[in-house]
Design a protein around this motif. Structure first.
Motif, PDB file in Angstrom:
ATOM      1  N   PHE A 286      17.123  58.150 -48.237  1.00  0.00           N
ATOM      2  CA  PHE A 286      17.031  57.635 -49.610  1.00  0.00           C
ATOM      3  C   PHE A 286      16.916  56.115 -49.580  1.00  0.00           C
ATOM      4  O   PHE A 286      17.767  55.436 -48.999  1.00  0.00           O
ATOM      5  CB  PHE A 286      18.271  58.015 -50.425  1.00  0.00           C
ATOM      6  N   LEU A 287      15.884  55.600 -50.207  1.00  0.00           N
ATOM      7  CA  LEU A 287      15.696  54.156 -50.305  1.00  0.00           C
ATOM      8  C   LEU A 287      15.869  53.750 -51.770  1.00  0.00           C
ATOM      9  O   LEU A 287      15.035  54.080 -52.627  1.00  0.00           O
ATOM     10  CB  LEU A 287      14.305  53.753 -49.808  1.00  0.00           C
ATOM     11  N   TRP A 288      16.967  53.062 -52.049  1.00  0.00           N
ATOM     12  CA  TRP A 288      17.271  52.589 -53.398  1.00  0.00           C
ATOM     13  C   TRP A 288      16.634  51.217 -53.581  1.00  0.00           C
ATOM     14  O   TRP A 288      16.986  50.266 -52.878  1.00  0.00           O
ATOM     15  CB  TRP A 288      18.773  52.480 -53.608  1.00  0.00           C
ATOM     16  N   ILE A 289      15.711  51.099 -54.522  1.00  0.00           N
ATOM     17  CA  ILE A 289      15.022  49.828 -54.746  1.00  0.00           C
ATOM     18  C   ILE A 289      15.599  49.200 -56.005  1.00  0.00           C
ATOM     19  O   ILE A 289      15.356  49.664 -57.132  1.00  0.00           O
ATOM     20  CB  ILE A 289      13.501  50.054 -54.865  1.00  0.00           C
ATOM     21  N   THR A 290      16.387  48.153 -55.817  1.00  0.00           N
ATOM     22  CA  THR A 290      17.170  47.591 -56.919  1.00  0.00           C
ATOM     23  C   THR A 290      16.753  46.167 -57.279  1.00  0.00           C
ATOM     24  O   THR A 290      17.522  45.429 -57.870  1.00  0.00           O
ATOM     25  CB  THR A 290      18.684  47.635 -56.590  1.00  0.00           C
ATOM     26  N   VAL A 291      15.527  45.820 -56.915  1.00  0.00           N
ATOM     27  CA  VAL A 291      14.995  44.518 -57.329  1.00  0.00           C
ATOM     28  C   VAL A 291      14.497  44.619 -58.766  1.00  0.00           C
ATOM     29  O   VAL A 291      14.369  45.708 -59.326  1.00  0.00           O
ATOM     30  CB  VAL A 291      13.840  44.061 -56.407  1.00  0.00           C
ATOM     31  N   LYS A 292      14.177  43.485 -59.367  1.00  0.00           N
ATOM     32  CA  LYS A 292      13.641  43.478 -60.728  1.00  0.00           C
ATOM     33  C   LYS A 292      12.171  43.905 -60.724  1.00  0.00           C
ATOM     34  O   LYS A 292      11.482  43.850 -59.703  1.00  0.00           O
ATOM     35  CB  LYS A 292      13.790  42.085 -61.333  1.00  0.00           C
ATOM     36  N   CYS A 293      11.695  44.301 -61.901  1.00  0.00           N
ATOM     37  CA  CYS A 293      10.296  44.726 -62.056  1.00  0.00           C
ATOM     38  C   CYS A 293       9.320  43.674 -61.535  1.00  0.00           C
ATOM     39  O   CYS A 293       8.294  44.002 -60.934  1.00  0.00           O
ATOM     40  CB  CYS A 293       9.988  44.986 -63.526  1.00  0.00           C
ATOM     41  N   THR A 294       9.657  42.419 -61.787  1.00  0.00           N
ATOM     42  CA  THR A 294       8.751  41.326 -61.428  1.00  0.00           C
ATOM     43  C   THR A 294       8.554  41.194 -59.916  1.00  0.00           C
ATOM     44  O   THR A 294       7.607  40.540 -59.474  1.00  0.00           O
ATOM     45  CB  THR A 294       9.282  40.007 -61.993  1.00  0.00           C
TER      46      THR A 294
ATOM     47  N   ILE B 104      19.530  53.358 -47.765  1.00  0.00           N
ATOM     48  CA  ILE B 104      19.325  51.911 -47.681  1.00  0.00           C
ATOM     49  C   ILE B 104      19.137  51.403 -49.098  1.00  0.00           C
ATOM     50  O   ILE B 104      18.369  51.968 -49.880  1.00  0.00           O
ATOM     51  CB  ILE B 104      18.116  51.541 -46.809  1.00  0.00           C
ATOM     52  N   VAL B 105      19.871  50.350 -49.442  1.00  0.00           N
ATOM     53  CA  VAL B 105      19.738  49.707 -50.750  1.00  0.00           C
ATOM     54  C   VAL B 105      18.971  48.411 -50.539  1.00  0.00           C
ATOM     55  O   VAL B 105      19.465  47.495 -49.878  1.00  0.00           O
ATOM     56  CB  VAL B 105      21.109  49.425 -51.392  1.00  0.00           C
ATOM     57  N   PHE B 106      17.763  48.356 -51.070  1.00  0.00           N
ATOM     58  CA  PHE B 106      16.907  47.185 -50.869  1.00  0.00           C
ATOM     59  C   PHE B 106      16.964  46.293 -52.106  1.00  0.00           C
ATOM     60  O   PHE B 106      16.705  46.725 -53.218  1.00  0.00           O
ATOM     61  CB  PHE B 106      15.460  47.608 -50.610  1.00  0.00           C
ATOM     62  N   GLY B 107      17.317  45.026 -51.857  1.00  0.00           N
ATOM     63  CA  GLY B 107      17.442  44.083 -52.965  1.00  0.00           C
ATOM     64  C   GLY B 107      18.812  44.156 -53.578  1.00  0.00           C
ATOM     65  O   GLY B 107      18.965  44.198 -54.805  1.00  0.00           O
TER      66      GLY B 107
ATOM     67  N   ASN C 145       9.538  61.595 -45.037  1.00  0.00           N
ATOM     68  CA  ASN C 145      10.415  62.342 -45.950  1.00  0.00           C
ATOM     69  C   ASN C 145      11.341  61.453 -46.781  1.00  0.00           C
ATOM     70  O   ASN C 145      12.230  61.953 -47.472  1.00  0.00           O
ATOM     71  CB  ASN C 145      11.264  63.341 -45.159  1.00  0.00           C
ATOM     72  N   THR C 146      11.130  60.147 -46.715  1.00  0.00           N
ATOM     73  CA  THR C 146      11.978  59.228 -47.476  1.00  0.00           C
ATOM     74  C   THR C 146      11.746  59.383 -48.974  1.00  0.00           C
ATOM     75  O   THR C 146      10.606  59.403 -49.441  1.00  0.00           O
ATOM     76  CB  THR C 146      11.706  57.770 -47.067  1.00  0.00           C
ATOM     77  N   ILE C 147      12.828  59.487 -49.726  1.00  0.00           N
ATOM     78  CA  ILE C 147      12.766  59.527 -51.191  1.00  0.00           C
ATOM     79  C   ILE C 147      13.064  58.134 -51.709  1.00  0.00           C
ATOM     80  O   ILE C 147      14.098  57.537 -51.368  1.00  0.00           O
ATOM     81  CB  ILE C 147      13.767  60.544 -51.770  1.00  0.00           C
ATOM     82  N   LEU C 148      12.163  57.595 -52.518  1.00  0.00           N
ATOM     83  CA  LEU C 148      12.341  56.255 -53.091  1.00  0.00           C
ATOM     84  C   LEU C 148      12.948  56.380 -54.484  1.00  0.00           C
ATOM     85  O   LEU C 148      12.447  57.158 -55.318  1.00  0.00           O
ATOM     86  CB  LEU C 148      11.005  55.519 -53.180  1.00  0.00           C
TER      87      LEU C 148
END
Length: 344
Positions: A76-84, A5-8, A100-103
């Motif tokens: 796998f959870l891809w977190i692609t938002v900005k730092c803010t 899952i790609v979040f953001g 067992n999700t890898i962030l």
């Protein structure tokens, strides 16, 4: 089959999500409605080398459907938002995270992963370095406009899993690698990212900015301060470009005719590319300056190293942030250099 899952999913997230979809993984994107509308008819990915990948259909998750009861877990959870946005997002992603999700944290700068580690201490949280720019040429067409290899942090206990993921991802249009030295790599990436704030203040494309020596002199000064800090921290910066890290400020400082001859790879980028910080500042949004230049200043404080140039740039960015996009930026190279020289 492992699920992603790609979040953001903005520019970087949609590019990564498109690649994952193209290699037949189970991939879903969580993005804003206006981005989903652009991607409803598929996605075309291109790069500055002429590679093209076409994805007919993307799979989306509606953010409104992510409730504590939904438990839409993924591998796998891809977190692609900005730092803010990390603090708020750390709460929103809870329904996606199983035991067992890898962030995978795809943020610029240093420190944003700490928020996630505090909130999800039992999960594996890895940093990802994304060194290239992605631009939207038109709705549904994303373009990687500069060189660079996506790199995933690889601790010993997850080596087999991440090695398999990297082998899957590594394609001509998205080169991928792994490292067990991510902290040093992120400092090296941070050095290259120090042009982001100058690009935002200049309000011109990156290539045009690099063609002007006064802008380059400012970036070189920012880098020299970073190199002082990394030396004090005993961090050996890996080589991310054709030049070793310590020589980049010298090359940036060269007269224009020599810089053009020596640094042709630095200029081998699309003439339209701008940085994400330019976009944020021009849209009246909060920038990632605290995680970039601010990270250098914070580290320097512990060792009594003065970073006056980075402090000045932070101050200028924050002054413009406070106007909520109502201030015309476009600070000329000569004016900005004079501001810096008056600071030092």
């Amino acid at each position: 089959m492992q699920s992603h899952i790609v979040f953001g999913a903005g520019l970087i997230g949609s590019f990564i999500g498109g690649i994952l979809t193209s290699i037949d993984t189970s991939t879903r994107l969580v993005c804003r409605s206006h981005i989903r509308q652009k991607l409803n008819n598929g996605l075309v990915l291109t790069d500055y080398l002429g590679n093209t990948t076409k994805i007919k259909t993307l799979d989306f998750l509606n953010p409104d459907d992510l409730t504590p009861e939904s438990k839409t877990y993924c591998d796998f959870l891809w977190i692609t938002v900005k730092c803010t946005a990390i603090d708020q997002v750390s709460k929103e992603i809870m329904p996606l995270i199983g035991p067992n999700t890898i962030l995978l944290c795809c943020q610029n700068g240093l420190g944003s992963d700490q928020v996630l580690k505090q909130r999800y201490p039992k999960n594996t949280i890895l940093r990802v370095m994304v060194p290239f720019n992605v631009a939207e040429l038109k709705p549904g067409h994303l373009h990687r406009g500069s060189e660079g290899t996506l790199c995933i942090e690889t601790p010993i206990e997850q080596k087999e899993v991440i090695t398999s993921l990297v082998q899957l991802l590594n394609t001509t249009i998205l080169p991928a690698s792994q490292t067990d030295q991510m902290q040093a790599l992120l400092w090296a990436k941070l050095q290259l990212n120090l042009g982001n704030s100058i690009n935002a203040l200049a309000d011109i494309p990156v290539k045009e900015m690099l063609e002007q020596r006064d802008y380059r002199l400012i970036i070189a000064a920012l880098m020299k301060e970073l190199l002082q800090v990394t030396k004090a921290l005993q961090i050996k910066l890996p080589k991310l470009t054709a030049l070793p890290a310590q020589y980049i400020p010298t090359v940036l400082s060269l007269p224009n005719f020599l810089f053009t001859l020596v640094a042709n790879k630095m200029l081998a980028i699309d003439p339209t590319v701008r940085t994400s910080m330019w976009w944020d500042l021009s849209q009246g949004k909060k920038t990632e300056i605290d995680y970039l230049n601010g990270a250098i200043v914070e580290a320097a404080k512990q060792m009594n190293i003065d970073c006056s140039v980075n402090k000045k740039i932070i101050s200028l960015i924050k002054q413009i942030e406070q106007t909520n996009g109502n201030t015309r930026i476009n600070i000329s190279s000569g004016v900005l250099l004079k501001e810096i020289q008056n600071t030092v």
